[in-house]
Design a protein around this motif. Structure first.
Motif, mmCIF file in Angstrom:
data_model
loop_
_atom_site.group_PDB
_atom_site.id
_atom_site.type_symbol
_atom_site.label_atom_id
_atom_site.label_comp_id
_atom_site.label_asym_id
_atom_site.label_seq_id
_atom_site.Cartn_x
_atom_site.Cartn_y
_atom_site.Cartn_z
ATOM 1 N N TYR A 1 43.161 37.565 37.926
ATOM 2 C CA TYR A 1 43.284 38.909 37.363
ATOM 3 C C TYR A 1 43.266 38.905 35.836
ATOM 4 C CZ TYR A 1 44.375 40.786 41.981
ATOM 5 O OH TYR A 1 44.313 41.172 43.292
ATOM 6 N N SER A 2 43.523 37.781 35.223
ATOM 7 C CA SER A 2 43.455 37.736 33.761
ATOM 8 C C SER A 2 42.012 37.727 33.263
ATOM 9 C CB SER A 2 44.194 36.500 33.233
ATOM 10 O OG SER A 2 43.586 35.308 33.691
ATOM 11 N N TYR A 3 41.069 37.445 34.180
ATOM 12 C CA TYR A 3 39.645 37.471 33.837
ATOM 13 C C TYR A 3 38.967 38.741 34.360
ATOM 14 C CZ TYR A 3 40.349 32.457 33.032
ATOM 15 O OH TYR A 3 40.791 31.244 32.583
ATOM 16 N N VAL A 4 39.340 39.129 35.581
ATOM 17 C CA VAL A 4 38.754 40.305 36.240
ATOM 18 C C VAL A 4 39.910 41.137 36.788
ATOM 19 C CG1 VAL A 4 37.186 41.120 38.027
ATOM 20 C CG2 VAL A 4 36.735 38.946 36.893
ATOM 21 N N PRO A 5 40.129 42.358 36.287
ATOM 22 C CA PRO A 5 41.351 43.093 36.635
ATOM 23 C C PRO A 5 41.440 43.572 38.073
ATOM 24 C CG PRO A 5 39.911 44.449 35.293
ATOM 25 C CD PRO A 5 39.328 43.080 35.289
ATOM 26 N N ASN A 6 40.295 43.759 38.765
ATOM 27 C CA ASN A 6 40.336 44.264 40.134
ATOM 28 C C ASN A 6 38.995 44.003 40.813
ATOM 29 O OD1 ASN A 6 38.588 46.412 39.194
ATOM 30 N ND2 ASN A 6 40.420 47.425 38.420
ATOM 31 N N LYS A 7 38.964 44.256 42.112
ATOM 32 C CA LYS A 7 37.747 43.982 42.868
ATOM 33 C C LYS A 7 36.615 44.923 42.465
ATOM 34 C CE LYS A 7 35.829 43.445 47.506
ATOM 35 N NZ LYS A 7 36.077 43.492 48.964
ATOM 36 N N GLU A 8 36.955 46.152 42.097
ATOM 37 C CA GLU A 8 35.897 47.086 41.675
ATOM 38 C C GLU A 8 35.152 46.555 40.456
ATOM 39 O OE1 GLU A 8 39.170 49.857 43.367
ATOM 40 O OE2 GLU A 8 39.053 47.936 42.317
ATOM 41 N N THR A 9 35.894 45.996 39.520
ATOM 42 C CA THR A 9 35.263 45.417 38.332
ATOM 43 C C THR A 9 34.418 44.207 38.709
ATOM 44 O OG1 THR A 9 37.059 46.190 36.905
ATOM 45 C CG2 THR A 9 35.711 44.366 36.087
ATOM 46 N N LEU A 10 34.925 43.393 39.623
ATOM 47 C CA LEU A 10 34.150 42.231 40.079
ATOM 48 C C LEU A 10 32.830 42.669 40.690
ATOM 49 C CD1 LEU A 10 33.953 39.185 40.531
ATOM 50 C CD2 LEU A 10 35.218 39.497 42.679
ATOM 51 N N LEU A 11 32.850 43.751 41.468
ATOM 52 C CA LEU A 11 31.614 44.253 42.076
ATOM 53 C C LEU A 11 30.621 44.688 41.006
ATOM 54 C CD1 LEU A 11 30.077 44.972 44.673
ATOM 55 C CD2 LEU A 11 31.190 47.214 44.605
ATOM 56 N N GLU A 12 31.102 45.344 39.953
ATOM 57 C CA GLU A 12 30.210 45.746 38.861
ATOM 58 C C GLU A 12 29.573 44.522 38.210
ATOM 59 O OE1 GLU A 12 29.480 48.853 38.226
ATOM 60 O OE2 GLU A 12 30.998 49.753 39.513
ATOM 61 N N LEU A 13 30.363 43.492 38.004
ATOM 62 C CA LEU A 13 29.837 42.263 37.408
ATOM 63 C C LEU A 13 28.793 41.617 38.316
ATOM 64 C CD1 LEU A 13 33.216 40.805 36.114
ATOM 65 C CD2 LEU A 13 31.324 41.573 34.663
ATOM 66 N N MET A 14 29.052 41.631 39.624
ATOM 67 C CA MET A 14 28.106 41.056 40.578
ATOM 68 C C MET A 14 26.778 41.804 40.556
ATOM 69 S SD MET A 14 30.789 40.533 43.729
ATOM 70 C CE MET A 14 29.503 40.186 44.955
ATOM 71 N N ILE A 15 26.847 43.138 40.608
ATOM 72 C CA ILE A 15 25.625 43.942 40.622
ATOM 73 C C ILE A 15 24.809 43.685 39.359
ATOM 74 C CG2 ILE A 15 24.724 46.303 40.494
ATOM 75 C CD1 ILE A 15 27.083 47.148 42.285
ATOM 76 N N ASP A 16 25.496 43.655 38.227
ATOM 77 C CA ASP A 16 24.745 43.483 36.986
ATOM 78 C C ASP A 16 24.195 42.073 36.861
ATOM 79 O OD1 ASP A 16 23.991 45.007 34.511
ATOM 80 O OD2 ASP A 16 24.873 43.227 33.592
ATOM 81 N N GLN A 17 24.931 41.089 37.370
ATOM 82 C CA GLN A 17 24.423 39.722 37.277
ATOM 83 C C GLN A 17 23.127 39.560 38.055
ATOM 84 O OE1 GLN A 17 26.106 35.657 38.907
ATOM 85 N NE2 GLN A 17 27.003 36.072 36.932
ATOM 86 N N VAL A 18 23.065 40.051 39.289
ATOM 87 C CA VAL A 18 21.833 39.890 40.065
ATOM 88 C C VAL A 18 20.720 40.797 39.529
ATOM 89 C CG1 VAL A 18 23.084 39.142 42.117
ATOM 90 C CG2 VAL A 18 22.495 41.565 41.862
ATOM 91 N N SER A 19 21.091 41.886 38.854
ATOM 92 C CA SER A 19 20.068 42.724 38.217
ATOM 93 C C SER A 19 19.339 41.964 37.122
ATOM 94 C CB SER A 19 20.697 43.998 37.636
ATOM 95 O OG SER A 19 21.211 44.821 38.667
ATOM 96 N N GLY A 20 19.981 40.934 36.605
ATOM 97 C CA GLY A 20 19.329 40.090 35.604
ATOM 98 C C GLY A 20 18.205 39.250 36.163
ATOM 99 N N ASP A 21 18.041 39.253 37.503
ATOM 100 C CA ASP A 21 16.922 38.529 38.112
ATOM 101 C C ASP A 21 15.585 39.238 37.915
ATOM 102 O OD1 ASP A 21 18.781 36.729 38.996
ATOM 103 O OD2 ASP A 21 18.724 37.346 41.096
ATOM 104 N N HIS A 22 15.616 40.497 37.469
ATOM 105 C CA HIS A 22 14.367 41.211 37.223
ATOM 106 C C HIS A 22 13.550 40.495 36.157
ATOM 107 C CE1 HIS A 22 14.113 44.921 39.509
ATOM 108 N NE2 HIS A 22 15.391 45.128 39.314
#
Length: 245
Positions: free
Chosen positions: A71-92
């Motif tokens: 939690y000191s890196y990612v405050p909640n699961k919703e934020t983790l999901l945003e990070l995941m979506i944006d990371q794979v969007s970098g595959d474009h």
């Protein structure tokens, strides 16, 4: 009153905190992990076991950390999901500039988007829950808006066109993945299932109750290859998106 998530922590996503403020350096020993590595593990877990398997506890276990320390890196699961979506969007694979052929550029972008979603089958289901746009997603949006600039649509219509295109790709990939799961559960090949469906529809159409369906079934068959089906539907989608000749 603010919503709270697991461990009583605030739920939801603060886009300014997430995207505009760098991870704060810590005093003393350097941090053992970073968001990029944590996000990569979460993506790998979702790829292997599905989005439901992604919990803060499970991701912490994959990186060898305690759940509370995550939690000191990612405050909640919703934020983790945003990070995941944006990371794979970098595959474009975004070119530096549009080619000048806006239809070809949209096709290329949509095909790339389909390939990303097939590699990450959890992504179509995750997109409706997205609360913000990260830098990789913004780059994809900016590219598409630039592609559509010469078409004659106003800026808002271009944004809507991007949403429609992404929605089409996500919907189609969702269908493809569902069909794949159905075939795996049934134990038959795609060809066997298609043959069974064709026999059934021909028998129904022969009763003259569905004359338009009978006419459609009598037409020459298109190549059923998944990529070809997607490309045909994509062309119809693109041609109907704009008022350009």
């Amino acid at each position: 009153m603010a919503r709270t998530g697991s461990a009583g922590r605030p739920a939801g996503v603060d886009p300014e905190l997430l995207w505009q403020r760098a991870e704060r350096p810590r005093r003393g020993r350097p941090p053992a992990y970073d968001r990029a590595a944590i996000t990569a593990e979460a993506v790998a877990l979702a790829d292997a076991e599905g989005l439901a398997a992604v919990t803060m506890r499970a991701v912490a276990a994959r990186i060898g950390a305690g759940t509370m320390s995550l939690y000191s890196y990612v405050p909640n699961k919703e934020t983790l999901l945003e990070l995941m979506i944006d990371q794979v969007s970098g595959d474009h694979r975004l070119p530096s500039e549009p080619s000048g052929d806006w239809r070809a550029d949209l096709r290329r972008f949509a095909r790339d988007q389909r390939a990303i979603m097939l590699r990450h089958p959890w992504l179509p289901a995750a997109l409706p829950a997205r609360q913000t746009l990260g830098p990789n997603t913004l780059a994809a949006v900016e590219h598409t808006l630039a592609v559509l600039a010469p078409v004659g649509l106003d800026p808002q219509a271009r944004l809507e066109t991007f949403s429609l295109l992404t929605g089409f790709v996500a919907s189609h990939v969702t269908y493809e993945l569902a069909q794949q799961r159905a075939m795996e559960a049934d134990g038959r090949t795609s060809g066997e299932l298609l043959d069974a469906q064709a026999r059934y529809l021909r028998s129904v159409a022969a009763a003259d109750t569905y004359p338009h369906l009978a006419q459609a079934l009598a037409a020459p068959n298109h190549d059923p290859a998944a990529q070809d089906v997607f490309d045909r539907l994509l062309d119809r989608m693109i041609n109907g998106l704009t008022v350009a000749p």
